[in-house]
Design a protein around this motif. Structure first.
Motif, PDB file in Angstrom:
ATOM      1  N   LEU A   1       0.832  -1.207   0.000  1.00 21.23           N
ATOM      2  CA  LEU A   1       0.000   0.000   0.000  1.00 21.23           C
ATOM      3  C   LEU A   1       0.866   1.256   0.000  1.00 21.23           C
ATOM      4  CD1 LEU A   1      -2.771   1.386   0.269  1.00 21.23           C
ATOM      5  CD2 LEU A   1      -2.577   1.090   2.752  1.00 21.23           C
ATOM      6  N   ASP A   2       0.639   2.099  -0.983  1.00 24.91           N
ATOM      7  CA  ASP A   2       1.326   3.386  -1.086  1.00 24.91           C
ATOM      8  C   ASP A   2       0.719   4.370  -0.074  1.00 24.91           C
ATOM      9  OD1 ASP A   2       2.471   5.781  -1.803  1.00 24.91           O
ATOM     10  OD2 ASP A   2       1.613   5.841  -3.818  1.00 24.91           O
ATOM     11  N   LYS A   3       1.560   4.975   0.780  1.00 26.66           N
ATOM     12  CA  LYS A   3       1.104   5.989   1.713  1.00 26.66           C
ATOM     13  C   LYS A   3       1.920   7.274   1.575  1.00 26.66           C
ATOM     14  CE  LYS A   3       2.595   5.827   6.001  1.00 26.66           C
ATOM     15  NZ  LYS A   3       3.839   6.618   5.920  1.00 26.66           N
ATOM     16  N   SER A   4       2.284   7.576   0.339  1.00 26.48           N
ATOM     17  CA  SER A   4       3.049   8.789   0.077  1.00 26.48           C
ATOM     18  C   SER A   4       2.178  10.026   0.320  1.00 26.48           C
ATOM     19  CB  SER A   4       3.572   8.782  -1.358  1.00 26.48           C
ATOM     20  OG  SER A   4       2.486   8.686  -2.272  1.00 26.48           O
ATOM     21  N   ALA A   5       2.807  11.174   0.262  1.00 27.32           N
ATOM     22  CA  ALA A   5       2.108  12.422   0.599  1.00 27.32           C
ATOM     23  C   ALA A   5       0.897  12.668  -0.296  1.00 27.32           C
ATOM     24  CB  ALA A   5       3.075  13.596   0.501  1.00 27.32           C
ATOM     25  N   SER A   6       0.938  12.215  -1.543  1.00 29.33           N
ATOM     26  CA  SER A   6      -0.187  12.444  -2.452  1.00 29.33           C
ATOM     27  C   SER A   6      -1.436  11.667  -2.041  1.00 29.33           C
ATOM     28  CB  SER A   6       0.211  12.062  -3.880  1.00 29.33           C
ATOM     29  OG  SER A   6       0.587  10.700  -3.932  1.00 29.33           O
ATOM     30  N   MET A   7      -1.280  10.629  -1.204  1.00 23.29           N
ATOM     31  CA  MET A   7      -2.429   9.857  -0.740  1.00 23.29           C
ATOM     32  C   MET A   7      -3.262  10.627   0.287  1.00 23.29           C
ATOM     33  SD  MET A   7      -2.659   6.874  -2.248  1.00 23.29           S
ATOM     34  CE  MET A   7      -3.437   5.679  -1.178  1.00 23.29           C
ATOM     35  N   SER A   8      -2.792  11.796   0.678  1.00 19.26           N
ATOM     36  CA  SER A   8      -3.579  12.629   1.601  1.00 19.26           C
ATOM     37  C   SER A   8      -4.646  13.439   0.867  1.00 19.26           C
ATOM     38  CB  SER A   8      -2.657  13.587   2.357  1.00 19.26           C
ATOM     39  OG  SER A   8      -2.024  14.495   1.457  1.00 19.26           O
ATOM     40  N   TYR A   9      -4.681  13.349  -0.453  1.00 25.64           N
ATOM     41  CA  TYR A   9      -5.652  14.102  -1.249  1.00 25.64           C
ATOM     42  C   TYR A   9      -7.076  13.752  -0.818  1.00 25.64           C
ATOM     43  CZ  TYR A   9      -8.157  15.802  -5.356  1.00 25.64           C
ATOM     44  OH  TYR A   9      -9.043  16.440  -6.195  1.00 25.64           O
TER      45      TYR A   9
ATOM     46  N   TRP B   1     -15.044  14.160   1.628  1.00 25.37           N
ATOM     47  CA  TRP B   1     -15.432  12.805   2.023  1.00 25.37           C
ATOM     48  C   TRP B   1     -14.326  12.211   2.893  1.00 25.37           C
ATOM     49  CZ3 TRP B   1     -15.368   8.056  -1.699  1.00 25.37           C
ATOM     50  CH2 TRP B   1     -15.986   6.965  -1.075  1.00 25.37           C
ATOM     51  N   GLU B   2     -13.393  11.527   2.298  1.00 26.56           N
ATOM     52  CA  GLU B   2     -12.251  10.975   3.022  1.00 26.56           C
ATOM     53  C   GLU B   2     -11.023  11.037   2.130  1.00 26.56           C
ATOM     54  OE1 GLU B   2     -13.572   7.630   6.177  1.00 26.56           O
ATOM     55  OE2 GLU B   2     -14.094   7.169   4.103  1.00 26.56           O
ATOM     56  N   SER B   3      -9.836  10.827   2.724  1.00 27.43           N
ATOM     57  CA  SER B   3      -8.608  10.868   1.938  1.00 27.43           C
ATOM     58  C   SER B   3      -8.438   9.561   1.164  1.00 27.43           C
ATOM     59  CB  SER B   3      -7.396  11.085   2.850  1.00 27.43           C
ATOM     60  OG  SER B   3      -7.181   9.944   3.668  1.00 27.43           O
ATOM     61  N   ARG B   4      -7.586   9.628   0.154  1.00 30.65           N
ATOM     62  CA  ARG B   4      -7.307   8.425  -0.642  1.00 30.65           C
ATOM     63  C   ARG B   4      -6.742   7.311   0.241  1.00 30.65           C
ATOM     64  NH1 ARG B   4      -4.225  10.803  -6.032  1.00 30.65           N
ATOM     65  NH2 ARG B   4      -6.074  11.669  -7.077  1.00 30.65           N
TER      66      ARG B   4
ATOM     67  N   PRO C   1      -0.176   9.684   5.705  1.00 30.33           N
ATOM     68  CA  PRO C   1       0.572   9.872   4.452  1.00 30.33           C
ATOM     69  C   PRO C   1       1.784  10.782   4.647  1.00 30.33           C
ATOM     70  CG  PRO C   1      -1.457  11.154   4.428  1.00 30.33           C
ATOM     71  CD  PRO C   1      -1.513  10.307   5.662  1.00 30.33           C
ATOM     72  N   GLN C   2       2.886  10.457   3.956  1.00 27.80           N
ATOM     73  CA  GLN C   2       4.099  11.276   4.056  1.00 27.80           C
ATOM     74  C   GLN C   2       5.089  10.881   2.974  1.00 27.80           C
ATOM     75  OE1 GLN C   2       5.327   9.705   8.021  1.00 27.80           O
ATOM     76  NE2 GLN C   2       7.258   9.174   6.999  1.00 27.80           N
ATOM     77  N   ASP C   3       6.018  11.794   2.665  1.00 33.30           N
ATOM     78  CA  ASP C   3       7.174  11.572   1.795  1.00 33.30           C
ATOM     79  C   ASP C   3       6.782  11.182   0.366  1.00 33.30           C
ATOM     80  OD1 ASP C   3       8.857  12.213   3.903  1.00 33.30           O
ATOM     81  OD2 ASP C   3       8.932  10.152   4.632  1.00 33.30           O
ATOM     82  N   SER C   4       7.734  10.538  -0.327  1.00 31.00           N
ATOM     83  CA  SER C   4       7.584  10.267  -1.756  1.00 31.00           C
ATOM     84  C   SER C   4       7.132   8.824  -2.001  1.00 31.00           C
ATOM     85  CB  SER C   4       8.916  10.550  -2.465  1.00 31.00           C
ATOM     86  OG  SER C   4       9.942   9.732  -1.923  1.00 31.00           O
ATOM     87  N   THR C   5       7.477   8.275  -3.177  1.00 25.16           N
ATOM     88  CA  THR C   5       7.002   6.946  -3.563  1.00 25.16           C
ATOM     89  C   THR C   5       8.185   6.032  -3.889  1.00 25.16           C
ATOM     90  OG1 THR C   5       5.086   8.056  -4.552  1.00 25.16           O
ATOM     91  CG2 THR C   5       5.353   5.719  -5.033  1.00 25.16           C
TER      92      THR C   5
ATOM     93  N   LEU D   1       1.853 -10.610  -5.670  1.00 24.02           N
ATOM     94  CA  LEU D   1       2.152  -9.276  -5.145  1.00 24.02           C
ATOM     95  C   LEU D   1       1.183  -8.282  -5.771  1.00 24.02           C
ATOM     96  CD1 LEU D   1       3.909  -7.213  -3.612  1.00 24.02           C
ATOM     97  CD2 LEU D   1       5.412  -7.156  -5.612  1.00 24.02           C
ATOM     98  N   MET D   2       0.401  -7.611  -4.930  1.00 23.50           N
ATOM     99  CA  MET D   2      -0.557  -6.606  -5.386  1.00 23.50           C
ATOM    100  C   MET D   2      -0.103  -5.248  -4.864  1.00 23.50           C
ATOM    101  SD  MET D   2      -4.048  -8.807  -4.607  1.00 23.50           S
ATOM    102  CE  MET D   2      -5.139  -7.573  -5.288  1.00 23.50           C
ATOM    103  N   VAL D   3       0.203  -4.319  -5.780  1.00 21.69           N
ATOM    104  CA  VAL D   3       0.704  -2.994  -5.428  1.00 21.69           C
ATOM    105  C   VAL D   3      -0.385  -1.966  -5.689  1.00 21.69           C
ATOM    106  CG1 VAL D   3       2.511  -1.278  -5.799  1.00 21.69           C
ATOM    107  CG2 VAL D   3       3.030  -3.714  -6.059  1.00 21.69           C
ATOM    108  N   MET D   4      -0.756  -1.229  -4.630  1.00 20.60           N
ATOM    109  CA  MET D   4      -1.796  -0.202  -4.726  1.00 20.60           C
ATOM    110  C   MET D   4      -1.141   1.167  -4.586  1.00 20.60           C
ATOM    111  SD  MET D   4      -5.306   0.065  -2.462  1.00 20.60           S
ATOM    112  CE  MET D   4      -5.429  -1.718  -2.513  1.00 20.60           C
ATOM    113  N   THR D   5      -1.191   1.991  -5.661  1.00 23.02           N
ATOM    114  CA  THR D   5      -0.520   3.285  -5.650  1.00 23.02           C
ATOM    115  C   THR D   5      -1.314   4.314  -6.432  1.00 23.02           C
ATOM    116  OG1 THR D   5       1.560   4.400  -6.221  1.00 23.02           O
ATOM    117  CG2 THR D   5       0.836   2.642  -7.684  1.00 23.02           C
TER     118      THR D   5
END
Length: 619
Positions: free
Chosen positions: A446-454, A464-467, A524-528, A551-555
């Protein structure tokens, strides 16, 4: 690239060894070191067996330090005290580790043998600093005896000879008595420090004894030198008495008196020390007197079989300046001592120019989050996970359901097929087809980079809620559903972790989701850093026993380094790991041959269910 699979890749094996020892291992950069909590190895990407042997030995040694050593001890200002204690501690911890992991004995022995062969681990010489001779003897003799590193035995014998020439006569015997306590009497590093202090105290005592012995010998020598002078002063008085007797007319005894005088002088000359080298017998007498032992009267020392003069010279032990020795031991610097064995190994592992220096295998951390918030999140997705689980279980059971078919052998008769016997068809027994469970390990990355705070908005333009919140809820619902299906082993990792060189181990394979509720409150924080995260997830999957690995990658964004991400994904597929990309509002098909894009976050859970159904049905 020489190795296209991950099964024997350096980062994967290093991570597996660290996981076996219970130590965090980080692969990246061009230097090897430890901070007392984790071990960092260079981002090596080759197949040199010597390099790997050094690396596995360093992993074992540093893991032992992290497990057993006390990093809070203050050694004071004495360099020799610190290094001697370090030598004792190295032997103690490696012996402790071998009790749990016997294979580390061979791993560490191999490192020592390679260091000896390369000339970086050698015996002491007569020109070495006395402190280095002592340090080398303690380290090598204990490694040879306690750790069974027999390649060191010749080095120990040579170093022992040099130690005898640098230290007082009784030092070696007492030192070996103290070292005999290793390892049984050493339970912790403070015990090693106590033994170090006893060794240094023993050497100080031996130096004091040597000083007292020299002082006594000097006093005896001074007395021997003053006696001839007293005899020479007494001779004029004797002559005067003789002259007087002669003058009184006792001339009849003049000849006898002269003979007695000559004999007395000869006897006095025989008893007084002679510092000249005119006579070999005199030289032999002087040597035996200085050494404090009687003259050997064996036939080997008769004039007809005289030993060479060089063999009769005092040994270096007899000329030791005890005071200078103590001062040298107390003022020695690190530069005057041989380099620590595993510091030399670290230097061997350092990568030169032109090698990769990026982070490869990140450190897996546990998120110290809010357990209450985590349980609240689990309760929120529980009902959804139950529905998903029921649906997936139904599909799996239907696929794996045993269907019976007529057979010539079996235990259960099919009554309606009995008439077929009259026609010569003996297939009247029912037999079932055996189907295996999915037997699949699935890792959700699971990607939790800063952009996931959108923040997402509903149809009324309300926030609604963040990504990240939506993605995390969908991931947890899926993991809860997976863990209830026999043959499915889920795991979850979130990236990045505390920084771009770490990840958060949300759920290890084999763990229960509810038991890890405290690590579910992610921010969420930092890069990817997707490349590093995939390395970590692949290492986790390769440790699983299930033959099928997914392997399932969610980004929701592009990786920091797309080229290295493509490279590691291809190596995963070459290693038998299926890779699936889930783009959250983005197309990731250029990275993953098998990928889906989810633009409607409200339907994320249902789309993940459809994807999971496809994965399990293909098992």
């Amino acid at each position: 690239m020489k190795n296209n699979t991950l099964h024997n890749a350096f980062p994967i094996v290093a991570a597996a060894i660290g996981n076996r020892f219970g130590i965090k291992v980080h692969i990246g950069g061009d230097q090897a070191y430890t901070n007392g909590q984790s071990i960092r190895l260079p981002a090596y990407n080759g197949d040199d067996p010597d390099y790997k042997d050094y690396a596995w030995g360093l992993l074992a040694h540093e893991s032992a330090h992290i497990r057993y050593s006390d990093f809070t001890i203050d050694f004071g200002t004495s360099v020799l005290r610190r290094r001697l204690c370090g030598a004792l501690e190295d032997v103690r911890i490696e012996h402790e580790l071998a009790q749990i992991f016997p294979g580390t004995r061979l791993t560490l022995r191999t490192v020592v043998e390679k260091m000896i062969a390369s000339g970086q681990f050698k015996a002491a010489t007569a020109d070495d600093h006395p402190a280095n001779v002592l340090y080398g003897y303690v380290l090598k003799s204990l490694r040879a005896r306690v750790l069974q590193q027999s390649a060191l035995t010749p080095l120990v014998e040579l170093t022992e000879q040099v130690l005898n020439s640098h230290f007082p006569a009784g030092t070696l015997l007492r030192l070996n008595d103290l070292l005999a306590e290793v390892p049984e009497e050493l339970a912790c590093e403070r015990d090693c420090l106590h033994l170090t202090d006893r060794i240094l105290s023993m050497i100080e005592q031996e130096c004091e004894k040597e000083g007292e012995k020299k002082e006594t010998e000097n006093q005896d020598q001074d007395q021997d030198q003053t006696q001839p002078q007293q005899n020479s002063q007494a001779q004029p008085d004797s002559e005067q008495d003789t002259d007087t007797e002669t003058d009184t007319g006792e001339s009849d005894y003049e000849g006898d008196e002269g003979e007695a005088k000559a004999e007395a002088e000869a006897e006095a000359n025989d008893q007084s020390p002679d510092c000249s080298d005119d006579s070999e017998t005199t030289a032999s007498t002087d040597i035996s007197t200085d050494s404090g032992s009687p003259v050997n009267s064996d036939s080997d020392h008769q004039p007809s079989k005289q030993a060479p003069l060089d063999s009769l010279k005092p040994s270096p032990t007899e000329t030791i300046d005890a005071q200078s020795l103590q001062q040298a031991l107390g003022s020695v610097s690190d530069a005057e001592l041989e380099q620590d064995l595993f510091e030399a190994v670290k230097a061997e592992l350092a990568l030169g120019a032109g090698h990769s220096a990026e982070s490869v295998m990140p450190v897996g951390l546990r998120q110290a989050g809010d357990e209450v918030a985590g349980r609240r999140l689990l309760d929120k997705v529980q009902s959804e996970s139950v529905k998903i689980r029921a649906a997936l279980q139904g599909l799996v059971q239907a696929q794996n359901m045993s269907h019976s078919y007529p057979s010539c052998r079996g235990r259960r008769v099919i009554a309606k097929r009995l008439p077929h016997l009259a026609l010569g068809d003996s297939r009247v027994f029912a037999r079932g087809s055996v189907k295996q469970a999915p037997n699949t390990a699935i890792h959700l990355l699971l990607d939790k980079s800063a952009s996931m705070s959108y923040q997402l908005f509903n149809s009324h333009s309300e926030s609604w809620e963040s990504r990240l919140t939506i993605a995390l809820e969908a991931t947890l619902a899926l993991a809860l559903a997976f863990e209830g299906i026999p043959g499915v082993n889920p795991g979850i990792t979130a990236f990045p972790g505390a920084n771009d060189e770490s990840v958060f181990r949300v759920l290890e394979h084999g763990e229960r989701v509810r038991a890890q509720a405290g690590g579910l409150s992610l921010q969420p924080q930092d890069s990817t850093p997707m490349t590093e995260a995939i390395w970590f997830a692949a290492a986790s999957l390769l440790r699983c026993r299930e033959p099928r690995k997914v392997l399932m990658v969610m980004t929701d964004g592009q990786p920091n380094d797309p080229l290295t991400t493509l490279e590691i994904l291809q190596r995963c597929r070459d290693s038998g790991i299926e890779t699936i990309g889930i783009g959250l509002g983005i197309d990731v098909s250029h990275l993953f041959p098998r990928a889906i894009a989810i633009n409607d976050f409200k339907g994320l859970r249902s789309q993940l269910f459809e994807l999971s159904k496809t994965v399990l049905m293909a098992a």
